[in-house]
Design a protein around this motif. Structure first.
Motif, PDB file in Angstrom:
ATOM      1  N   SER A 552      38.603  25.321  42.370  1.00 47.74           N
ATOM      2  CA  SER A 552      38.404  24.653  43.852  1.00 47.74           C
ATOM      3  C   SER A 552      38.367  26.118  44.782  1.00 47.74           C
ATOM      4  N   GLU A 553      39.062  27.332  44.528  1.00 53.76           N
ATOM      5  CA  GLU A 553      38.994  28.503  45.463  1.00 53.76           C
ATOM      6  C   GLU A 553      38.120  29.532  45.140  1.00 53.76           C
ATOM      7  N   ARG A 554      37.115  29.191  43.962  1.00 54.47           N
ATOM      8  CA  ARG A 554      36.094  30.383  43.454  1.00 54.47           C
ATOM      9  C   ARG A 554      35.025  30.346  44.554  1.00 54.47           C
ATOM     10  N   TYR A 555      34.729  30.803  45.582  1.00 58.43           N
ATOM     11  CA  TYR A 555      33.836  30.911  46.411  1.00 58.43           C
ATOM     12  C   TYR A 555      33.718  32.381  47.147  1.00 58.43           C
ATOM     13  N   THR A 556      32.479  32.862  47.405  1.00 56.77           N
ATOM     14  CA  THR A 556      32.382  34.070  48.357  1.00 56.77           C
ATOM     15  C   THR A 556      31.360  33.828  49.486  1.00 56.77           C
ATOM     16  N   TYR A 557      30.636  32.747  49.239  1.00 56.40           N
ATOM     17  CA  TYR A 557      29.456  32.384  50.174  1.00 56.40           C
ATOM     18  C   TYR A 557      29.304  30.948  50.281  1.00 56.40           C
ATOM     19  N   ASP A 558      28.581  30.401  51.505  1.00 57.29           N
ATOM     20  CA  ASP A 558      28.520  29.083  51.428  1.00 57.29           C
ATOM     21  C   ASP A 558      26.836  28.786  51.789  1.00 57.29           C
ATOM     22  N   TYR A 559      26.104  28.126  51.010  1.00 55.53           N
ATOM     23  CA  TYR A 559      24.823  27.985  51.055  1.00 55.53           C
ATOM     24  C   TYR A 559      24.266  26.508  50.703  1.00 55.53           C
ATOM     25  N   GLN A 560      23.905  25.885  51.884  1.00 54.26           N
ATOM     26  CA  GLN A 560      23.380  24.405  51.738  1.00 54.26           C
ATOM     27  C   GLN A 560      24.244  23.748  51.110  1.00 54.26           C
ATOM     28  N   GLY A 561      25.396  23.720  51.866  1.00 54.76           N
ATOM     29  CA  GLY A 561      26.562  22.711  51.460  1.00 54.76           C
ATOM     30  C   GLY A 561      27.451  23.176  50.338  1.00 54.76           C
ATOM     31  N   ASN A 562      27.098  24.127  49.520  1.00 53.32           N
ATOM     32  CA  ASN A 562      27.650  24.632  48.437  1.00 53.32           C
ATOM     33  C   ASN A 562      28.361  25.771  48.429  1.00 53.32           C
ATOM     34  N   GLU A 563      29.713  25.900  48.384  1.00 51.89           N
ATOM     35  CA  GLU A 563      30.323  27.075  48.344  1.00 51.89           C
ATOM     36  C   GLU A 563      30.432  27.635  47.036  1.00 51.89           C
ATOM     37  N   GLN A 564      30.047  29.009  47.026  1.00 50.80           N
ATOM     38  CA  GLN A 564      29.574  29.535  45.535  1.00 50.80           C
ATOM     39  C   GLN A 564      29.925  31.003  45.409  1.00 50.80           C
ATOM     40  N   VAL A 565      30.033  31.432  44.096  1.00 49.69           N
ATOM     41  CA  VAL A 565      30.349  32.793  43.728  1.00 49.69           C
ATOM     42  C   VAL A 565      29.137  33.690  43.807  1.00 49.69           C
ATOM     43  N   LEU A 566      28.906  34.601  44.606  1.00 48.81           N
ATOM     44  CA  LEU A 566      27.926  35.801  44.724  1.00 48.81           C
ATOM     45  C   LEU A 566      28.713  37.233  44.360  1.00 48.81           C
ATOM     46  N   ASP A 567      29.916  37.288  44.824  1.00 53.43           N
ATOM     47  CA  ASP A 567      30.283  38.481  44.801  1.00 53.43           C
ATOM     48  C   ASP A 567      31.488  38.519  43.840  1.00 53.43           C
ATOM     49  N   GLN A 568      31.632  39.354  43.019  1.00 55.18           N
ATOM     50  CA  GLN A 568      32.669  39.334  41.831  1.00 55.18           C
ATOM     51  C   GLN A 568      33.171  40.865  41.701  1.00 55.18           C
ATOM     52  N   ILE A 569      34.547  40.717  40.978  1.00 56.72           N
ATOM     53  CA  ILE A 569      35.010  42.083  40.629  1.00 56.72           C
ATOM     54  C   ILE A 569      35.254  41.967  39.212  1.00 56.72           C
ATOM     55  N   LEU A 570      34.808  42.658  38.108  1.00 55.84           N
ATOM     56  CA  LEU A 570      34.898  42.419  37.089  1.00 55.84           C
ATOM     57  C   LEU A 570      35.767  43.792  36.352  1.00 55.84           C
ATOM     58  N   VAL A 571      36.791  43.412  35.627  1.00 56.08           N
ATOM     59  CA  VAL A 571      37.817  44.281  35.181  1.00 56.08           C
ATOM     60  C   VAL A 571      37.647  44.593  33.471  1.00 56.08           C
ATOM     61  N   SER A 572      38.024  45.881  33.196  1.00 54.38           N
ATOM     62  CA  SER A 572      38.180  45.944  31.600  1.00 54.38           C
ATOM     63  C   SER A 572      39.376  45.554  30.883  1.00 54.38           C
ATOM     64  N   PRO A 573      39.536  45.397  29.671  1.00 58.24           N
ATOM     65  CA  PRO A 573      40.615  44.725  29.019  1.00 58.24           C
ATOM     66  C   PRO A 573      41.961  45.569  29.440  1.00 58.24           C
ATOM     67  N   SER A 574      42.138  46.663  29.570  1.00 54.19           N
ATOM     68  CA  SER A 574      43.282  47.410  30.039  1.00 54.19           C
ATOM     69  C   SER A 574      43.812  46.694  31.490  1.00 54.19           C
ATOM     70  N   ILE A 575      42.922  46.487  32.273  1.00 54.20           N
ATOM     71  CA  ILE A 575      43.232  45.935  33.685  1.00 54.20           C
ATOM     72  C   ILE A 575      43.725  44.343  33.437  1.00 54.20           C
ATOM     73  N   ARG A 576      42.965  43.780  32.781  1.00 55.29           N
ATOM     74  CA  ARG A 576      43.276  42.297  32.550  1.00 55.29           C
ATOM     75  C   ARG A 576      44.491  41.940  31.843  1.00 55.29           C
ATOM     76  N   ARG A 577      44.753  42.931  30.839  1.00 55.72           N
ATOM     77  CA  ARG A 577      45.938  42.679  29.878  1.00 55.72           C
ATOM     78  C   ARG A 577      47.183  43.191  30.531  1.00 55.72           C
ATOM     79  N   GLY A 578      46.980  43.565  31.794  1.00 54.71           N
ATOM     80  CA  GLY A 578      48.307  44.376  32.355  1.00 54.71           C
ATOM     81  C   GLY A 578      49.132  43.425  32.843  1.00 54.71           C
ATOM     82  N   CYS A 579      48.736  42.057  32.974  1.00 56.15           N
ATOM     83  CA  CYS A 579      49.618  40.878  33.509  1.00 56.15           C
ATOM     84  C   CYS A 579      49.960  41.023  34.840  1.00 56.15           C
ATOM     85  N   ASP A 580      49.406  42.021  35.776  1.00 51.86           N
ATOM     86  CA  ASP A 580      49.740  42.025  37.220  1.00 51.86           C
ATOM     87  C   ASP A 580      48.624  41.990  37.959  1.00 51.86           C
ATOM     88  N   LEU A 581      47.602  41.540  37.434  1.00 54.21           N
ATOM     89  CA  LEU A 581      46.137  41.283  38.094  1.00 54.21           C
ATOM     90  C   LEU A 581      46.557  40.505  39.223  1.00 54.21           C
TER      91      LEU A 581
END
Length: 608
Positions: A552-581
């Motif tokens: 329910s909190e995944r959105y960066t843009y609101d278009y025609q009544g739909n709040e949606q994701v267009l902007d993203q930040i993707l991370v490599s495994p070393s960052i994801r597995r750090g458990c402090d993201l």
């Protein structure tokens, strides 16, 4: 995405031409006996009388449009038939200011046409109209037919039928099933007097005096009042656009979570900018939901804060620098690295060969200092003139801002607009051949589109590779309300090639150094559940960190009544597995009528 203003102005130009000269006639003209409105509308999206002349069609005028390129009026038969699939209303296109008033009983002789807003190439549905009309007013002051109430009980949960394979996926020829599909329900009311009550605003008022409400308060709702678009198969069926037949000066300046209290009533139209639209003769009163702009927390000393922010065609002539600076300093809490998208060159859209953006960037940096923020340093690469898409002459590009008191940039010479950045191994560690650099700028994947900007940063002795992206927009895709179901997303073809290029480059880094910290961020112009995101993520080389948030909190843009994701930040495994993201979509723009960009910025905090 292209700016709303530029895209809308171009579309309005097309609409004006189409409205003036081209109703789509689907059969050879032929005379028909006097008919009722429901005979004209029929039980499919296309009138069975399209192309035929009709005589003395009777109705009560329910709305009059005296502005724009599509002037005319709506009329409705006060004695409906018993078929829920046949609409009792129709639009009469006069082309000039109509000489009728609401409540007039009229008869109309003219030609039945199917007009496609945006043109047939758009894939949009059509509007059944009577064109070239001769109008006779029989009486005035009559009661207008009572509006059909559109609410959560009347709108079906399923959005649309699948298109007919024999008709290239079109739903035009299918018999309407208004109790089963939302798009069929709205089509069965095309041109009729309808009403919504106490409707919550789910897209803020735009510069064209339009907003969106939902008639389904609990449909994919979030805590801030919007409706979230979570997959291609879970459409928000309760969305409805609201316009007004009155003065634009009187149109409410609404934010998401506000309410149009009381009743909003008027004819149900269809347009290229959102599909089915209640064109209000009477608007409800605006009640504020009290929505406030969000502020993220400050990163801790040991945390690296990396942000992405699309500043929407920023150039030195804009008046939004102080507001953008305040957002970066106060709402984003001065991230250590900020990837900016849509930074234009020093003279904006003037197409004179200028590509340097130092004036634009330095004006923003100065505004940030004035707002109490750090003196950011910056890196970017000027594009080849007019080769990266966007507003002609603007030469939009990505720019890295970084706080030199917190993070350093590793400069390696040789990076320019046409040189491809590579990866080498030095003392067992990955290293860029040039920094900043661009990913394979000669590749066909980047034709008329922004090339990713890559930089090598150091934070507390740890190297972090950052890839700033602005993938090709969704321009040209068929709309959710198109006649073709499912709609064609033609822009994906190039975006998938671009996502492959980015993923391949990340693989090169990780093949060189398995535990490298890599961040790919920016305006990806696609959803976190899309194939574009899946290609970017690959076999685990990257992971879209917005998926760490509740759906329910995944959105960066609101278009025609739909709040949606267009902007993203993707991370490599070393960052994801750090458990402090720690990830935050900071809602400062998309939900507000006075937005300074149509995108919300995103912030990632982690400990390298």
């Amino acid at each position: 995405m292209p700016s709303k203003s530029s895209a809308r102005l171009a579309a309005l130009t097309v609409a004006a031409v189409c409205s003036a000269v081209s109703g789509v006639v689907l059969t050879s003209p032929a005379h028909a006996d006097t008919v009722r409105i429901h005979d004209i509308q029929g039980t499919t999206r296309i009138s069975p009388l399209a192309g035929q002349k009709v005589t003395d069609v009777a109705g009560i005028v329910t709305g009059v449009r005296t502005y724009g390129s599509s002037r005319g009026f709506w009329m409705q038969d006060p004695t409906p038939d018993d078929d829920p699939a046949t609409s009792e209303g129709v639009f009469v296109f006069t082309g000039s200011t109509p000489k009728v008033a609401v409540g007039d009983a009229v008869t109309v002789t003219g030609t039945v046409s199917e007009y496609v807003p945006g043109g047939t190439s758009s894939g949009n549905q059509s509007v059944t109209e009577i064109t070239k009309p001769t109008v006779t007013v029989r009486s005035s002051g009559n009661a207008v037919p009572a509006p059909v109430v559109i609410d959560e009980d009347s709108v079906p949960a399923e959005y649309t039928p699948a298109g007919d394979p024999a008709a290239n996926g079109s739903i035009n020829g299918l018999t309407l099933r208004p109790s089963t599909y939302a798009l069929d329900y709205y089509e069965s009311l095309e041109g009729m007097n309808v009403q919504v009550a106490d409707a919550r605003v789910v897209t803020a008022t735009d510069p064209y005096s339009e907003l969106w409400v939902t008639v389904k308060p609990y449909e994919h709702a979030n805590r801030r009042g919007g409706t979230v678009y979570g997959s291609y198969d879970s459409q928000n069926t309760g969305r409805l656009q609201i316009q007004s037949l009155g003065s634009t000066a009187d149109f409410p300046q609404a934010n998401v979570g506000d309410t149009l209290a009381g009743t909003t009533t008027g004819p149900l139209d269809y347009n290229q900018f959102g599909g089915y639209t209640l064109v209000a003769g009477r608007l409800g009163s605006l009640e504020s939901g009290g929505l406030q702009r969000e502020t993220t927390r400050k990163q801790e000393r040991s945390e690296l804060a990396v942000a992405t922010y699309n500043v929407e065609n920023l150039d030195p002539s804009d008046t939004t620098f102080a507001a953008h600076a305040s957002a970066i300093v106060n709402n984003l809490q001065s991230p250590d690295i900020v990837s900016l998208e849509e930074i234009q060159d020093g003279n904006g859209a003037k197409d004179d060969g200028t590509v340097d953006a130092s004036q634009t960037v330095n004006k923003l940096i100065d505004a940030i200092v004035a707002a109490g923020g750090p003196k950011y340093d910056w890196r970017s690469i000027d594009p080849v003139n007019d080769q990266d898409g966007g507003e002609p002459g603007g030469n939009i590009r990505q720019v890295f801002l970084f706080n030199p008191q917190r993070v350093s940039f590793t400069d390696r010479p040789g990076g320019d607009s046409t040189t491809a950045v590579g990866v080498t191994r030095v003392h067992g560690k990955a290293q860029l051949t040039v920094s900043p650099g661009r990913i394979d700028p000669a590749s066909a994947a980047w034709k008329s589109s922004r090339k990713p900007l890559v930089g090598e940063f150091v934070f507390r002795g740890r190297t972090v590779f950052v890839i700033a992206n602005h993938l090709t927009s969704k321009g040209g895709d068929q709309s959710l309300h198109a006649q073709y179901q499912p709609p064609t997303r033609s822009s994906e073809v190039q975006r998938h090639l671009q996502a492959t290029e980015v993923n391949t480059f990340v693989k090169d880094i990780l093949d060189t150094q398995k535990n490298a910290d890599v961040i790919a961020l920016g305006d990806m112009n696609d959803f976190e559940f899309s194939d574009t995101a899946k290609i970017l993520e690959g076999d685990g080389e990257l992971w879209s960190a917005i998926k760490s948030l509740p759906k329910s909190e995944r959105y960066t843009y609101d278009y025609q009544g739909n709040e949606q994701v267009l902007d993203q930040i993707l991370v490599s495994p070393s960052i994801r597995r750090g458990c402090d993201l720690d990830y935050d979509s900071v809602h400062v723009n998309s939900e507000f009528h006075d937005q300074i960009s149509d995108h919300d910025p995103q912030v990632l905090r982690f400990r390298p």
